[in-house]
Write a protein that holds these residues in place. Structure first.
Motif, PDB file in Angstrom:
ATOM      1  N   ASP A  56       0.860  -1.189   0.000  1.00 24.42           N
ATOM      2  CA  ASP A  56       0.000   0.000   0.000  1.00 24.42           C
ATOM      3  C   ASP A  56       0.893   1.235   0.000  1.00 24.42           C
ATOM      4  N   ASN A  57       1.352   1.611  -1.183  1.00 18.27           N
ATOM      5  CA  ASN A  57       2.362   2.664  -1.306  1.00 18.27           C
ATOM      6  C   ASN A  57       1.734   4.050  -1.170  1.00 18.27           C
ATOM      7  N   THR A  58       1.969   4.681  -0.019  1.00 19.41           N
ATOM      8  CA  THR A  58       1.493   6.047   0.200  1.00 19.41           C
ATOM      9  C   THR A  58       2.679   6.996   0.402  1.00 19.41           C
ATOM     10  N   ILE A  59       3.826   6.623  -0.116  1.00 18.61           N
ATOM     11  CA  ILE A  59       5.015   7.464   0.022  1.00 18.61           C
ATOM     12  C   ILE A  59       4.903   8.648  -0.931  1.00 18.61           C
ATOM     13  N   GLU A  60       5.022   9.828  -0.387  1.00 17.59           N
ATOM     14  CA  GLU A  60       4.817  11.046  -1.155  1.00 17.59           C
ATOM     15  C   GLU A  60       5.761  11.117  -2.354  1.00 17.59           C
ATOM     16  N   ASN A  65       5.769   4.525  -8.278  1.00 20.81           N
ATOM     17  CA  ASN A  65       6.967   3.685  -8.306  1.00 20.81           C
ATOM     18  C   ASN A  65       6.744   2.397  -7.517  1.00 20.81           C
ATOM     19  N   THR A  66       7.565   1.410  -7.814  1.00 16.52           N
ATOM     20  CA  THR A  66       7.661   0.237  -6.953  1.00 16.52           C
ATOM     21  C   THR A  66       8.666   0.565  -5.860  1.00 16.52           C
ATOM     22  N   VAL A  67       8.222   0.490  -4.612  1.00 19.59           N
ATOM     23  CA  VAL A  67       9.109   0.813  -3.489  1.00 19.59           C
ATOM     24  C   VAL A  67       9.368  -0.453  -2.679  1.00 19.59           C
TER      25      VAL A  67
END
Length: 258
Positions: A56-60, A65-67
């Protein structure tokens, strides 16, 4: 920030896990990676590198992107005052995560000693996180509240911006909630340092590898300076400069979570 033979759209953040044997470092990683809590205890004998792709990518600014998080799970420390207080810094890490068992005072004294013995932790671009682990139910939270508050004050007096996670349980917290804690740390890193790479990554000599966490007597390390504590029970207010951007203000990372 992508490396390790990943494609250009993949961003990797590096986390080093530090703590005594039995504090629950590996359990945190396994619960995050496999959404499964392992009841049986098998001590980590050597460092392990484990990658987790954030679901659940909520990185600003990285939502498209794939993190990935690359964890270094270090072998557990066996001494409350280890003679080697720096080997965990050799691998580059955006986040250094210290873990202790709320019900084992030795594990707490160990990470406190490491935090007090290492000025360089707070003078370079990294996020320092402390997890008070194995708080598995509300009864424990209630019964240990006073002790928890005291430990919070002690840790944040070492450096006021240490990210302190008060009531954590690899057993009872969901994979999603564990992921959110590390996402929060990544967002804080990006607020303070943007795309700057973290320190570390130097190759160790054969001698230094053999000495890693060797508790034989060595020269005592210099004690760090202390700063006043701040209450950071989940709100994590960012410091602001005159132009409105977040600032580390020279010392630490003022943050925490209940």
């Amino acid at each position: 920030m992508n490396s390790d033979n990943e494609d250009a759209s993949t961003v990797i953040y590096y986390v080093t896990m530090v703590g005594m044997y039995g504090s629950g470092k590996s359990s945190i990683i396994q619960k995050l990676k496999k959404n499964h809590f392992v009841k049986s205890y098998k001590p980590t004998e050597d460092k392990k590198i484990i990658k987790h792709t954030i679901q659940d990518n909520t990185i600003e600014d990285l939502e498209d992107n794939t993190v990935k998080i690359s964890f270094k799970d270090t072998a557990g420390i066996s001494n409350t005052t280890p003679s080697d207080t720096t080997s965990f810094l050799n691998r580059k890490a955006h986040i250094i995560c210290f873990v202790y068992d709320y019900d084992n005072n030795d594990t707490y004294q160990c990470i406190k000693y490491l935090l007090e013995s290492n000025d360089s932790l707070y003078s370079t671009n990294r996020i320092i996180m402390v997890i008070r682990n194995k708080v598995d139910n509300k009864q424990i939270i209630s019964d240990s509240e006073q002790e928890c508050d005291e430990q919070f004050r002690e840790i944040t007096s070492i450096n006021e911006e240490i990210m302190f996670i008060k009531n954590f349980s690899a057993k009872s917290k969901s994979q999603e909630k564990i992921e959110k804690i590390f996402i929060k740390a990544i967002n804080l890193y990006r607020d303070y340092y943007g795309e700057q790479p973290p320190p570390g990554g130097k190759k160790k000599s054969a001698a230094s590898k053999a000495d890693a966490y060797d508790d034989a007597p060595k020269k005592k390390s210099t004690k760090s300076k202390s700063s006043s504590g701040s209450n950071n029970n989940g709100s994590n207010k960012k410091r602001q400069t005159k132009n409105g951007k977040s600032s580390k203000n020279g010392k630490g990372k003022g943050k925490g979570k209940g």
